[in-house]
Design a protein around this motif. Structure first.
Motif, PDB file in Angstrom:
ATOM      1  N   UNK A  33      -4.998  14.370   3.029  1.00 17.58           N
ATOM      2  CA  UNK A  33      -5.751  13.033   3.168  1.00 17.58           C
ATOM      3  C   UNK A  33      -5.624  12.348   1.856  1.00 17.58           C
ATOM      4  N   UNK A  34      -5.647  11.122   1.796  1.00 20.67           N
ATOM      5  CA  UNK A  34      -5.964  10.199   0.668  1.00 20.67           C
ATOM      6  C   UNK A  34      -7.128   9.520   0.727  1.00 20.67           C
ATOM      7  N   UNK A  35      -7.867   9.618  -0.669  1.00 21.30           N
ATOM      8  CA  UNK A  35      -9.321   8.783  -0.430  1.00 21.30           C
ATOM      9  C   UNK A  35      -9.008   7.592  -1.268  1.00 21.30           C
ATOM     10  N   UNK A  36      -9.286   6.445  -0.621  1.00 23.52           N
ATOM     11  CA  UNK A  36      -8.946   5.304  -1.350  1.00 23.52           C
ATOM     12  C   UNK A  36     -10.107   4.225  -0.953  1.00 23.52           C
ATOM     13  N   UNK A  37     -10.023   3.189  -1.670  1.00 21.42           N
ATOM     14  CA  UNK A  37     -11.017   1.813  -1.279  1.00 21.42           C
ATOM     15  C   UNK A  37     -10.606   1.392   0.053  1.00 21.42           C
ATOM     16  N   UNK A  38     -11.532   0.774   0.609  1.00 23.63           N
ATOM     17  CA  UNK A  38     -10.972   0.021   2.162  1.00 23.63           C
ATOM     18  C   UNK A  38      -9.922  -0.950   1.829  1.00 23.63           C
ATOM     19  N   UNK A  39      -9.826  -1.727   0.752  1.00 31.24           N
ATOM     20  CA  UNK A  39      -8.779  -2.666   0.724  1.00 31.24           C
ATOM     21  C   UNK A  39      -7.647  -2.287   0.752  1.00 31.24           C
ATOM     22  N   UNK A  40      -7.379  -0.932   0.512  1.00 30.63           N
ATOM     23  CA  UNK A  40      -5.972  -0.377   0.327  1.00 30.63           C
ATOM     24  C   UNK A  40      -5.489   0.223   1.585  1.00 30.63           C
ATOM     25  N   UNK A  41      -6.423   0.602   2.540  1.00 27.19           N
ATOM     26  CA  UNK A  41      -6.043   1.324   3.837  1.00 27.19           C
ATOM     27  C   UNK A  41      -4.711   0.958   4.360  1.00 27.19           C
ATOM     28  N   UNK A  42      -4.534  -0.494   4.643  1.00 24.98           N
ATOM     29  CA  UNK A  42      -3.209  -0.921   5.445  1.00 24.98           C
ATOM     30  C   UNK A  42      -2.024  -0.502   4.486  1.00 24.98           C
ATOM     31  N   UNK A  43      -2.286  -0.721   3.197  1.00 26.52           N
ATOM     32  CA  UNK A  43      -0.888  -0.569   2.310  1.00 26.52           C
ATOM     33  C   UNK A  43      -0.532   0.934   2.329  1.00 26.52           C
ATOM     34  N   UNK A  44      -1.603   1.741   2.681  1.00 28.11           N
ATOM     35  CA  UNK A  44      -1.380   3.393   2.590  1.00 28.11           C
ATOM     36  C   UNK A  44      -0.758   3.644   3.785  1.00 28.11           C
ATOM     37  N   UNK A  45      -1.116   2.805   4.834  1.00 25.01           N
ATOM     38  CA  UNK A  45      -0.530   3.256   6.364  1.00 25.01           C
ATOM     39  C   UNK A  45       1.113   2.944   6.075  1.00 25.01           C
ATOM     40  N   UNK A  46       1.513   1.905   5.191  1.00 18.47           N
ATOM     41  CA  UNK A  46       2.927   1.566   5.116  1.00 18.47           C
ATOM     42  C   UNK A  46       3.697   2.552   4.260  1.00 18.47           C
ATOM     43  N   UNK A  47       2.932   3.244   3.484  1.00 16.75           N
ATOM     44  CA  UNK A  47       3.471   4.195   2.668  1.00 16.75           C
ATOM     45  C   UNK A  47       4.073   5.377   3.534  1.00 16.75           C
TER      46      UNK A  47
END
Length: 388
Positions: A33-47
């Motif tokens: 898992x990674x724990x991020x802010x909501x604003x980063x979710x889409x960018x993490x999906x791309x990684x």
């Protein structure tokens, strides 16, 4: 219990480039898992492919009809910039808690983030655990005692995720009260610590087997048979191999082909495991026929001390080769057997050390995993089965 590693990568880490470096290191190491802010979710999906938990904003996230599905986290976490992390004082009456209200309004998997700043925060974590799928607890001055308390009180109600900053702390969290935390939340930029923490997770998942010695009673040449080489997608150590045998109750330790010879180069990813009918042990304690294995399957790798790990099958080679029939007797008088290829490169573990099957003699002691159980489709069953 299945353990997992969470990686903290919210805006406290730094700008997006800093967060991205940390997340990329986590993906390469194999965090869950990674724990991020909501604003980063889409960018993490791309990684890459990883489960994503996101700190909730002021309002519970509700998907917009036109919003891409990739922007939706796998779990929403409350507590950041609120009561959970001490930004807002805890209410005297938890029924008035904004964090708990948000948690209860969240659809889908949800978590609570709580910094243990005192006993009252332990109590708050216990209250949150009633509704949280994941309860993330980060110790401050005290770490072990609060974690022990929470494991004992709420360990069956929620997945406890313990905040850590190193692999050593992760090992301690996984071992606390013998049960251990379900997961750790790692807060570090060090790729080595991230990899070591994932390794600590893997170690807790590994089974340890009690191997025993059995005495060779027969070693004889037979005709040719269809032999299976299992080529894994991992490099195997010199003392590693697999457990194989014609009878599920007695599986022989067969070394990986890690040794060089004057005629054939080593194949440190390969175990020449025997004939197609034989069993091989898998990571969940079950067995499969060697003939069933194919690329992508998991097999159990074991060393001579009984330590295990899993490996992915990269390729299976089935070829007709001359065989030996190997029979051995356990201390309890049970005789088990298997077929192994008649070749100098196939080695077993004996009381004298590593020995080729072509050099085995009656009276040699070889390594065996023995369990007096019957199996049906690879799983233990309580019934009488005669194998001979």
């Amino acid at each position: 219990m299945t353990r997992s590693v969470w990686l903290k990568a919210d805006d406290a880490v730094g700008d997006w480039e800093a967060r991205k470096r940390r997340i990329t290191a986590g993906l390469e190491a194999g965090v869950d898992w990674v724990l991020v802010d909501e604003s980063d979710v889409a960018r993490v999906r791309e990684l890459g492919a990883v489960s994503i938990a996101a700190f909730a904003g002021d309002d519970v996230h509700v998907m917009d009809a036109e919003e891409p599905e990739a922007a939706d986290p796998d779990a929403v976490v409350v507590g950041k910039d609120g009561e959970g992390d001490g930004t807002v004082d805890l209410p005297t009456d938890f029924s008035g808690s904004a964090d708990l209200t948000t948690l209860r309004r969240t659809d889908g998997p949800a978590g609570a983030y709580v910094r243990i700043l005192g006993e009252e925060y332990e109590t708050f974590a216990e209250e949150a655990a009633r509704d949280a799928d994941y309860t993330i607890v980060v110790g401050e001055d005290w770490q072990i005692i609060p974690l022990e308390n929470l494991i004992a009180r709420i360990g069956e109600e929620t997945d406890i995720v313990a905040g850590v900053q190193s692999a050593a702390e992760a090992e301690t969290a996984f071992e606390t009260l013998e049960l251990g935390a379900d997961a750790v939340l790692l807060d570090t930029d060090d790729p080595d610590e991230i990899r070591a923490t994932v390794e600590a997770r893997d170690v807790t998942e590994r089974e340890h087997l009690d191997l025993q010695r059995a005495t060779v009673t027969t070693i004889e040449q037979t005709g040719s048979a269809d032999r299976v080489c299992v080529d894994t997608a991992s490099m195997l150590d010199h003392d590693e191999g697999m457990l194989v045998g014609s009878m599920s109750r007695g599986l022989f330790f067969v070394h990986a082909e890690t040794a060089d010879s004057p005629y054939v180069a080593s194949r440190p990813f390969r175990v020449n495991a025997g004939a197609v009918h034989a069993y091989v042990r898998t990571p969940k304690g079950e067995t499969k026929y060697l003939s069933e294995l194919s690329s992508g399957d998991e097999v159990q790798v074991v060393d001579t001390a009984g330590n295990t790990r899993k490996a992915i099958v990269g390729r299976v080679k089935i070829e007709q080769r001359p065989m030996f029939r190997l029979e051995a007797e356990t201390d309890g008088g049970d005789r088990v057997e298997t077929l192994l290829q008649n070749a100098e490169t196939i080695k077993v573990a004996t009381g004298e050390g590593r020995k080729a099957v072509t050099e085995l003699q009656e009276g040699d002691e070889i390594l065996l995993y023995y369990e007096d159980v019957a199996r049906h489709f690879g799983e233990e069953v309580e019934e009488s089965i005669i194998e001979k």
